[in-house]
Motif scaffolding. Sequence first.
Motif, PDB file in Angstrom:
ATOM      1  N   HIS A  81      -7.821  10.502  10.022  1.00  0.00           N
ATOM      2  CA  HIS A  81      -6.365  10.553   9.908  1.00  0.00           C
ATOM      3  C   HIS A  81      -5.913   9.509   8.896  1.00  0.00           C
ATOM      4  O   HIS A  81      -6.515   8.440   8.766  1.00  0.00           O
ATOM      5  N   LEU A  82      -4.832   9.806   8.193  1.00  0.00           N
ATOM      6  CA  LEU A  82      -4.232   8.858   7.262  1.00  0.00           C
ATOM      7  C   LEU A  82      -3.025   8.201   7.914  1.00  0.00           C
ATOM      8  O   LEU A  82      -2.258   8.845   8.633  1.00  0.00           O
ATOM      9  N   LEU A  83      -2.858   6.911   7.647  1.00  0.00           N
ATOM     10  CA  LEU A  83      -1.694   6.195   8.169  1.00  0.00           C
ATOM     11  C   LEU A  83      -1.286   5.148   7.136  1.00  0.00           C
ATOM     12  O   LEU A  83      -2.053   4.225   6.839  1.00  0.00           O
ATOM     13  N   GLN A  84      -0.077   5.306   6.594  1.00  0.00           N
ATOM     14  CA  GLN A  84       0.394   4.416   5.529  1.00  0.00           C
ATOM     15  C   GLN A  84       1.172   3.246   6.116  1.00  0.00           C
ATOM     16  O   GLN A  84       1.908   3.382   7.097  1.00  0.00           O
ATOM     17  N   ALA A  85       0.999   2.089   5.500  1.00  0.00           N
ATOM     18  CA  ALA A  85       1.819   0.927   5.847  1.00  0.00           C
ATOM     19  C   ALA A  85       1.743  -0.085   4.725  1.00  0.00           C
ATOM     20  O   ALA A  85       0.665  -0.352   4.185  1.00  0.00           O
ATOM     21  N   ASP A  86       2.882  -0.648   4.367  1.00  0.00           N
ATOM     22  CA  ASP A  86       2.964  -1.721   3.384  1.00  0.00           C
ATOM     23  C   ASP A  86       3.187  -3.012   4.157  1.00  0.00           C
ATOM     24  O   ASP A  86       4.270  -3.272   4.672  1.00  0.00           O
ATOM     25  N   PHE A  87       2.149  -3.837   4.246  1.00  0.00           N
ATOM     26  CA  PHE A  87       2.203  -5.016   5.096  1.00  0.00           C
ATOM     27  C   PHE A  87       3.063  -6.142   4.523  1.00  0.00           C
ATOM     28  O   PHE A  87       3.174  -7.203   5.135  1.00  0.00           O
ATOM     29  N   THR A  88       3.667  -5.909   3.354  1.00  0.00           N
ATOM     30  CA  THR A  88       4.649  -6.873   2.862  1.00  0.00           C
ATOM     31  C   THR A  88       6.021  -6.627   3.483  1.00  0.00           C
ATOM     32  O   THR A  88       6.920  -7.460   3.344  1.00  0.00           O
ATOM     33  N   GLU A  89       6.193  -5.495   4.157  1.00  0.00           N
ATOM     34  CA  GLU A  89       7.456  -5.197   4.831  1.00  0.00           C
ATOM     35  C   GLU A  89       7.468  -5.853   6.209  1.00  0.00           C
ATOM     36  O   GLU A  89       6.493  -5.753   6.955  1.00  0.00           O
ATOM     37  N   PRO A  90       8.559  -6.504   6.591  1.00  0.00           N
ATOM     38  CA  PRO A  90       8.609  -7.289   7.824  1.00  0.00           C
ATOM     39  C   PRO A  90       8.274  -6.515   9.095  1.00  0.00           C
ATOM     40  O   PRO A  90       7.647  -7.052  10.009  1.00  0.00           O
TER      41      PRO A  90
END
Length: 262
Positions: free
Chosen positions: A70-79
């Motif tokens: 499965h794919l799961l996106q996240a930008d860890f610079t976002e609070p």
Amino acid sequence: MLEKNVPHIQEFANLSRLNAVVTGASSGIGRAIALEIARAGANVVIHYSRSREAAEKVADSIRQLGPNAHLLQADFTEPTAVKRFAEQAWDLTGGVDLWINNAGVDLLTRPENQLSFEDKLRLLLQVDVQSALELAKSIGLRMRDARGGAILMIGWDQADRGMEGDSGELFAAAKNAIMGFTRSLAVSLAPHVRVNCIAPGWIKTAWGETASDAWQERVLQETPLKRWGTPEDIARYARFLLSADASFITGQVINVNGGAVR
């Protein structure tokens, strides 16, 4: 003459039917770990920040091996991204057995290498340190409640002995934090959850492919095995540490670096 009725040879480091999450899994070490644990039978959630196309290729390769991906996106610079990602990953799998914190800022080959020292430090602490610590703590507590699981962090073999230059200083600060946290979290989550850290040496990822002749020579001089490491070298050891074959190993920071001591 070969004997008949030879007992079945058990597969080493089997991860069949376990659910794993690998952060930063679209390339490099993260990609290699995702593929290796899939070969061992694990279903894998592939985290990515920007490279969806690359992440989809990893997922396709995993499905060809047999497990689910499965794919799961996240930008860890976002609070709010870290907490949301942890919840989504846990819900998506119905419970995570293996968690690999590999995501990190690339300060060497991407546009970020033009940032100031202060901005590089801010990004590194936010992505490589804060997000990794928050994810490991959050998922670790869930694993402890479920009475089982393994967490793997990624350090750096030169963090505790030092390397010159801005990059050496920055990565030492970040990875020493990861390595120290690993040891403490392992005590907090024992006996049901194991936490370990691999500290890679000179691994030929994107930067290594284009490094100058001087750097190529330095790597060979500093590595007794006289070669770059590969992402697959790290991945194979990760598979072992995540498996039941490593059930008596926790709180360890283990160098995988071809014997380098400088």
